[in-house]
Motif scaffolding. Sequence first.
Motif, short mmCIF file in Angstrom:
data_model
loop_
_atom_site.label_atom_id
_atom_site.label_comp_id
_atom_site.label_asym_id
_atom_site.label_seq_id
_atom_site.Cartn_x
_atom_site.Cartn_y
_atom_site.Cartn_z
N PRO A 1 46.43 31.74 -76.81
CA PRO A 1 45.47 32.21 -77.82
C PRO A 1 44.14 32.64 -77.20
CG PRO A 1 46.37 30.04 -78.40
CD PRO A 1 46.78 30.33 -77.00
N THR A 2 43.86 32.12 -76.00
CA THR A 2 42.60 32.43 -75.32
C THR A 2 42.86 32.46 -73.81
OG1 THR A 2 40.26 31.81 -75.15
CG2 THR A 2 41.88 30.01 -75.10
N ALA A 3 41.95 33.05 -73.08
CA ALA A 3 42.14 33.15 -71.63
C ALA A 3 41.99 31.77 -70.98
CB ALA A 3 41.13 34.11 -71.04
N ILE A 4 42.93 31.46 -70.08
CA ILE A 4 42.79 30.27 -69.24
C ILE A 4 42.68 30.76 -67.79
CG2 ILE A 4 44.10 28.88 -70.87
CD1 ILE A 4 46.36 28.82 -68.75
N SER A 5 42.68 29.87 -66.82
CA SER A 5 42.47 30.28 -65.43
C SER A 5 43.65 29.87 -64.55
CB SER A 5 41.18 29.67 -64.89
OG SER A 5 41.33 28.27 -64.71
N VAL A 6 43.72 30.48 -63.37
CA VAL A 6 44.82 30.22 -62.44
C VAL A 6 44.85 28.76 -62.02
CG1 VAL A 6 45.69 30.73 -60.12
CG2 VAL A 6 44.91 32.59 -61.59
N LYS A 7 43.70 28.18 -61.71
CA LYS A 7 43.66 26.78 -61.29
C LYS A 7 44.06 25.84 -62.43
CE LYS A 7 40.43 27.27 -57.45
NZ LYS A 7 39.14 26.85 -56.84
N LEU B 1 51.04 23.03 -64.30
CA LEU B 1 52.37 23.13 -63.69
C LEU B 1 52.52 22.24 -62.46
CD1 LEU B 1 53.04 26.99 -63.83
CD2 LEU B 1 53.72 25.25 -65.49
N ASP B 2 51.45 21.55 -62.10
CA ASP B 2 51.45 20.70 -60.90
C ASP B 2 51.80 21.53 -59.66
OD1 ASP B 2 51.09 18.40 -59.44
OD2 ASP B 2 53.14 17.67 -59.74
N SER B 3 51.12 22.68 -59.54
CA SER B 3 51.36 23.60 -58.42
C SER B 3 50.17 23.57 -57.46
CB SER B 3 51.58 25.02 -58.93
OG SER B 3 51.52 25.96 -57.89
N VAL C 1 60.29 24.60 -67.59
CA VAL C 1 61.16 25.22 -66.58
C VAL C 1 60.35 25.73 -65.40
CG1 VAL C 1 62.72 27.17 -66.14
CG2 VAL C 1 62.97 25.83 -68.24
N MET C 2 59.18 26.29 -65.69
CA MET C 2 58.33 26.87 -64.64
C MET C 2 57.80 25.82 -63.67
SD MET C 2 56.19 29.72 -66.81
CE MET C 2 55.19 30.17 -65.40
N LYS C 3 57.78 24.57 -64.06
CA LYS C 3 57.31 23.52 -63.16
C LYS C 3 58.20 23.37 -61.93
CE LYS C 3 54.75 20.69 -66.47
NZ LYS C 3 54.57 19.34 -67.07
N ASP C 4 59.44 23.84 -62.04
CA ASP C 4 60.37 23.78 -60.90
C ASP C 4 60.28 25.02 -60.02
OD1 ASP C 4 61.34 21.29 -61.70
OD2 ASP C 4 62.83 22.20 -63.03
N ASP D 1 49.13 19.58 -71.40
CA ASP D 1 49.93 20.80 -71.31
C ASP D 1 50.53 21.19 -72.65
OD1 ASP D 1 51.78 18.77 -71.43
OD2 ASP D 1 53.01 19.48 -69.77
N GLN D 2 50.34 20.36 -73.66
CA GLN D 2 50.74 20.72 -75.03
C GLN D 2 49.56 21.31 -75.78
OE1 GLN D 2 53.23 17.86 -77.10
NE2 GLN D 2 52.20 18.30 -79.03
N VAL D 3 48.35 20.76 -75.54
CA VAL D 3 47.15 21.29 -76.18
C VAL D 3 46.79 22.65 -75.59
CG1 VAL D 3 44.69 20.89 -76.57
CG2 VAL D 3 46.30 18.98 -76.73
N ILE D 4 46.88 22.77 -74.27
CA ILE D 4 46.63 24.06 -73.60
C ILE D 4 47.99 24.67 -73.27
CG2 ILE D 4 45.48 25.24 -71.69
CD1 ILE D 4 43.68 22.81 -71.39
N SER D 5 48.51 25.42 -74.20
CA SER D 5 49.85 25.98 -74.01
C SER D 5 49.94 27.33 -74.72
CB SER D 5 50.91 25.03 -74.57
OG SER D 5 50.84 24.98 -75.99
N PRO D 6 50.91 28.17 -74.32
CA PRO D 6 51.12 29.42 -75.05
C PRO D 6 51.55 29.12 -76.49
CG PRO D 6 52.35 29.37 -72.97
CD PRO D 6 51.87 27.99 -73.22
N THR D 7 51.12 29.95 -77.40
CA THR D 7 51.53 29.78 -78.80
C THR D 7 52.47 30.90 -79.25
OG1 THR D 7 49.49 30.91 -79.48
CG2 THR D 7 49.47 28.49 -79.47
N GLN D 8 52.61 31.94 -78.43
CA GLN D 8 53.54 33.02 -78.76
C GLN D 8 54.46 33.29 -77.57
OE1 GLN D 8 51.44 36.59 -79.93
NE2 GLN D 8 51.01 35.82 -81.97
N VAL D 9 55.72 33.56 -77.89
CA VAL D 9 56.67 34.05 -76.89
C VAL D 9 57.14 35.42 -77.37
CG1 VAL D 9 58.84 33.67 -75.69
CG2 VAL D 9 57.39 31.72 -76.29
N ILE D 10 56.94 36.44 -76.55
CA ILE D 10 57.36 37.80 -76.90
C ILE D 10 58.46 38.22 -75.93
CG2 ILE D 10 56.64 40.20 -77.08
CD1 ILE D 10 53.90 39.22 -77.97
N TRP D 11 59.57 38.62 -76.49
CA TRP D 11 60.75 38.97 -75.70
C TRP D 11 61.07 40.45 -75.89
CZ3 TRP D 11 66.41 37.19 -77.13
CH2 TRP D 11 67.29 37.60 -76.11
#
Length: 425
Positions: A110-116, A122-124, A75-78, A42-52
């Motif tokens: 940086p690239t598209a990932i998938s819902v699954k 997120l362990d969802s 936070v989203m894991k909860d 979850d660190q290798v496959i993670s967002p690299t930008q946060v836009i607020w």
Amino acid sequence: MIAVITSIVLSFYIWTNTARYQAGRNIDVTTTDTDKNKIPIDQVISPTQVIWQDGTDQRLIYNNEENISMSIQKVMKDWNISEPKEVFKKDGARYQRIIQQDNAIQLVYPTAISVKTLGYLLDSTDLRRAKDYSFDRIIFTLKNKKDNYIYLANDSNYAVYRAKVKDAVSEPILKLARKTNVDLKVRLNLLKHGVFTFYTEPIKMKTYSYVMSGKKDSEYTTALFDSNSDDLVTSQNENIYTYNYGETKRLISDHNKGELTFYDYTDTSVPKDRLSFFQRGYNKAVNLQNSVSNLRLYNADWGEKELTYREYVEGFPIFKKSQFGSIRIKFSRNGTTEYFLNKVLEVPVPSDQSATTLQSTTSILKGIEKAGYSPNDIQDIQIGYQWESEADNEDVIDLTPTYYIKIDGHWKTYSDWSNESAEEE
């Protein structure tokens, strides 16, 4: 007699309740030194930008003391996130309104990932069972209590999916967003080849220096062939060394470029779904470089079954002297191919270079047009760090920020395309 009786009693408990003993043993087995050194997926496959979007401006934010995107993901894991449903697709105007909406946070991959894949990270359970849409952005509003959804946005086909969320509060996210020491005004614009982050005014960025390390070829052959060195056949053509293990595996090492290519003809299975695609790529990448904490998935080409990884600094990619980033992995029926560099940034050192001020993105596009290229020719444009060895010490790498532009499938610096500097005069 006491010893015998005690032994019988203990044996009885072990035979009738082995779970507690097996649990303890399993912990010892799985917590190895190798696992501790591995970068989590979850660190290798993670967002690299946060836009607020804070209600006034859209800003790219970063904190070099705490990875905001990783913290938000934690936070989203909860949160209890339900199965996403399609809202619309192939509607550029509506898509632009979604990605520019007020009082919202975006996590940008940086690239598209998938819902699954997101469900796995997120362990969802609900997300792992959902239809496997692809997306580049996660968007959620912060001040609209009636909007109990997260939105997944796909830059390629302008599709938006939304999933209902329970047990989510915005205050922890706002708290993270306010803890920034990089705060750059941006605007998200749609061009022919997708959504690009425009920096609306000149930006000032730090330069960095790192000590570089590498490995001997023998370290790679030991890890990749998993065989006795006596079984290897080695050949040399000038500074290119080839190592063959029978007809099943081959490693080619170019000592001039510091580039290696590994062919595994035994691994002929191609991932059947995106989650296994990302998982297998991750396992191969960390097997090559298991201690590179700033390694991120940079590009995933599902059609070609190819994954590219780059190292990052302050949320920006590092461009080395190769077209494939740090690691590239390709799956095929003929076997897997892994391209990688024998150059890894290890230890940051004080830099004697001053900060760099770059032009706004609009100014860069004007320079590109002046050089004879149309904005429609630009497949991608982003700020990244240019990798240069110091003249008096090849083991020290200077990282200088600049614009990188992709045209005709090739990444080059703005100065290479235009013969002009990307820096503000």
